[in-house]
Design a protein around this motif. Structure first.
Motif, mmCIF file in Angstrom:
data_model
loop_
_atom_site.group_PDB
_atom_site.id
_atom_site.type_symbol
_atom_site.label_atom_id
_atom_site.label_comp_id
_atom_site.label_asym_id
_atom_site.label_seq_id
_atom_site.Cartn_x
_atom_site.Cartn_y
_atom_site.Cartn_z
ATOM 1 N N ARG A 63 45.031 16.545 5.889
ATOM 2 C CA ARG A 63 45.878 15.959 4.862
ATOM 3 C C ARG A 63 45.133 16.135 3.557
ATOM 4 N NH1 ARG A 63 46.974 10.416 4.144
ATOM 5 N NH2 ARG A 63 45.061 9.989 5.231
ATOM 6 N N ILE A 64 45.841 16.499 2.503
ATOM 7 C CA ILE A 64 45.244 16.577 1.178
ATOM 8 C C ILE A 64 45.537 15.236 0.511
ATOM 9 C CG2 ILE A 64 45.155 17.804 -1.012
ATOM 10 C CD1 ILE A 64 46.516 20.191 0.520
ATOM 11 N N VAL A 65 44.490 14.488 0.240
ATOM 12 C CA VAL A 65 44.630 13.151 -0.324
ATOM 13 C C VAL A 65 44.043 13.161 -1.727
ATOM 14 C CG1 VAL A 65 44.001 10.719 -0.049
ATOM 15 C CG2 VAL A 65 44.477 12.127 1.966
ATOM 16 N N LYS A 66 44.768 12.587 -2.655
ATOM 17 C CA LYS A 66 44.343 12.556 -4.058
ATOM 18 C C LYS A 66 44.567 11.156 -4.604
ATOM 19 C CE LYS A 66 43.270 14.403 -8.085
ATOM 20 N NZ LYS A 66 41.975 14.844 -8.430
ATOM 21 N N ILE A 78 46.799 21.257 4.868
ATOM 22 C CA ILE A 78 46.227 22.580 5.111
ATOM 23 C C ILE A 78 45.922 22.669 6.600
ATOM 24 C CG2 ILE A 78 44.380 24.229 4.633
ATOM 25 C CD1 ILE A 78 43.855 22.813 2.006
ATOM 26 N N TRP A 79 46.437 23.729 7.231
ATOM 27 C CA TRP A 79 46.178 23.992 8.645
ATOM 28 C C TRP A 79 45.267 25.209 8.712
ATOM 29 C CZ3 TRP A 79 50.752 25.577 12.336
ATOM 30 C CH2 TRP A 79 50.259 25.971 13.575
ATOM 31 N N ILE A 80 44.112 25.057 9.344
ATOM 32 C CA ILE A 80 43.113 26.119 9.439
ATOM 33 C C ILE A 80 42.918 26.517 10.896
ATOM 34 C CG2 ILE A 80 40.657 26.684 9.088
ATOM 35 C CD1 ILE A 80 42.268 26.379 6.515
ATOM 36 N N GLU A 108 42.558 22.531 -6.553
ATOM 37 C CA GLU A 108 41.532 21.562 -6.147
ATOM 38 C C GLU A 108 41.342 21.562 -4.633
ATOM 39 O OE1 GLU A 108 41.712 17.490 -7.549
ATOM 40 O OE2 GLU A 108 42.692 18.182 -9.393
ATOM 41 N N ALA A 109 42.444 21.535 -3.895
ATOM 42 C CA ALA A 109 42.368 21.477 -2.438
ATOM 43 C C ALA A 109 41.715 22.728 -1.877
ATOM 44 C CB ALA A 109 43.750 21.279 -1.838
#
Length: 161
Positions: A63-66, A78-80, A108-109
């Motif tokens: 999860r991208i948290v800001k 983002i799935w890696i 940023e992410a």
């Protein structure tokens, strides 16, 4: 900040629903699948990658948290897919929620992701981008990706030969 998500629970289910919808549209538009086949393929990919035993070691969902105005917000995912064999990673999916786009959050992410991957011994990262997604093309170029090829596809029909 990138926060890993386990392949279960409400955070994963929110992403799973979003991924299936978005990937279905991509499969219909770019691979000419019908709605049913696109749905089945999207469900199979996400479930086999995270819910099956085989996906446990090399798929990571973040999860991208800001922090915005003092409050933590989930702004994307983002799935890696990592390969320990050659120390590389592949971005399976990168998604900024529509209401958070055009705020430099993607840059940023990705910058944070590059740092984390490098710290874990990865030496390269690759991805595939929708040919019609100019915003994504521009973002990826901006953060240092280079075009290394072009995916192409053709449907085959034995009756046509």
């Amino acid at each position: 900040m990138l926060v890993p998500i386990k392949g279960h629970g409400k955070e994963f289910e929110a992403y799973r629903t979003l991924f299936i919808h978005e990937y279905e549209m991509d499969l219909v538009r770019n691979h000419k699948l019908n709605d049913y086949d696109a749905h089945e393929k999207a469900v199979n990919i996400i479930d086999s990658s995270f819910l099956a035993e085989a996906g446990k070691n090399n798929n990571v969902l973040y999860r991208i948290v800001k922090s915005l105005e003092g409050t933590q917000h989930n702004v994307g995912y983002i799935w890696i897919l990592s390969s320990a064999k050659d120390n590389t990673a592949f971005i399976m999916d990168f998604y900024i929620l529509p209401e958070y786009r055009k705020q430099r959050l993607g840059t940023e992410a990705l910058t944070e992701l590059f740092y984390q991957l490098a710290q874990n011994g990865n030496t390269a990262i690759t991805l595939r981008v929708d040919p019609d997604n100019l915003a994504a093309h521009n973002l990826y170029k901006k953060v240092g990706f280079a075009v290394t090829g072009i995916n192409m596809a053709r449907k085959l029909n034995s009756a046509a030969f």
